[in-house]
Design a protein around this motif. Sequence first.
Motif, PDB file in Angstrom:
ATOM      1  N   PHE A  62       1.286  -1.522   0.301  1.00  0.00           N
ATOM      2  CA  PHE A  62       0.066   0.146  -0.042  1.00  0.00           C
ATOM      3  C   PHE A  62       0.321   1.911   0.060  1.00  0.00           C
ATOM      4  O   PHE A  62       1.075   2.395  -0.629  1.00  0.00           O
ATOM      5  N   GLY A  63       1.482   1.259   0.514  1.00  0.00           N
ATOM      6  CA  GLY A  63       2.856   2.361   1.101  1.00  0.00           C
ATOM      7  C   GLY A  63       3.452   2.862  -0.686  1.00  0.00           C
ATOM      8  O   GLY A  63       3.891   3.540  -0.612  1.00  0.00           O
ATOM      9  N   VAL A  64       4.165   1.825  -0.808  1.00  0.00           N
ATOM     10  CA  VAL A  64       5.147   1.491  -2.184  1.00  0.00           C
ATOM     11  C   VAL A  64       3.979   2.278  -3.208  1.00  0.00           C
ATOM     12  O   VAL A  64       4.074   3.217  -4.001  1.00  0.00           O
ATOM     13  N   THR A  65       2.651   1.914  -3.626  1.00  0.00           N
ATOM     14  CA  THR A  65       1.706   1.897  -3.794  1.00  0.00           C
ATOM     15  C   THR A  65       1.423   3.552  -4.004  1.00  0.00           C
ATOM     16  O   THR A  65       1.600   3.980  -5.145  1.00  0.00           O
ATOM     17  N   SER A  66       0.774   3.886  -2.831  1.00  0.00           N
ATOM     18  CA  SER A  66       0.610   5.385  -2.668  1.00  0.00           C
ATOM     19  C   SER A  66       2.115   6.461  -3.484  1.00  0.00           C
ATOM     20  O   SER A  66       1.746   7.248  -3.835  1.00  0.00           O
TER      21      SER A  66
END
Length: 301
Positions: free
Chosen positions: A104-108
């Motif tokens: 989720f963090g990398v995608t954001s």
Amino acid sequence: MTSVQAPVPVARREGTARSLLRLSRPQQWHKAVMLFAAPAAAGALESPGVVGRAAIAAAGFILLSVAIYAFNDIRDAPDDRQHPRKQSRPVASGALSPLVAAVFGVTSALLGLATVSGLGWKTLGLAAAYLVAQASYVAGLKHVAVIDLIIVALGFVLRAAAGGTAAGLPVSHWFLLVSLFGAMFLVTGKRKAELQSAGPAISRPVLAAYPSSWLDQVMTVALLGTAMSYGTWAFQYLGHDVYRQLLAISFLPFFTGLLRYALLVSKGRGEEPEHEIFRDRVLLAAGLSWAALLAVGLYCA
């Protein structure tokens, strides 16, 4: 020794979508208003195009901040489980696995950079600098005295500068100085309040490195820097159109607000700077008066 256990069964009844939303800290998204500060100070908010580009930049920086919150919660999960309040965070409580939070963090982060990429290389560069600085903070610099204050304050300055570049507006040096000193004033006040209310044992480890007297000194320097920078910018309009002169008058409520906030911090308040303005009537009145004078001075001239 018995350790504090996280309320995992309660957290796991929460859906993944809601857990991801909590991980994203929507209560912190208001910081993106800094992306509109430069266009507002330039009197350019009447232009739909300027507002639109600033809004796109704000959305991009919100996504970048979400990525940082995710990385922070993954790294701090073991410590958060021992904290009476932070143990309920999604990763620490078990509501989200570290892998899901990482994806989720990398995608954001990628979505945030993609969002601002169409606003020019300057804005993209500032966004990348923001991401690197905040990631370094999470990786360990938040435990280094002084550096932690600088990086948090720098985050506000980078947001403010990106709002100007995104809108295609020149960013005043005085505007950046007000942003820097103002952010340092708020961040140092927050650390001071945390030190007074909780103490280093159950709060930020870096607080152990900060004597209260030193934080007072930094707050004083930051307060004076903010006031002098803003005053230099505002008083340049004396002798201009009558409405423009209201910008110089706006220095009075601006300075009153700074002093009032410093008083609140000295009494142990200031852990939530964004909330104090609504809790204290004098601070709220000073803020509204300042905003009104600024709006008339910039948009009625």
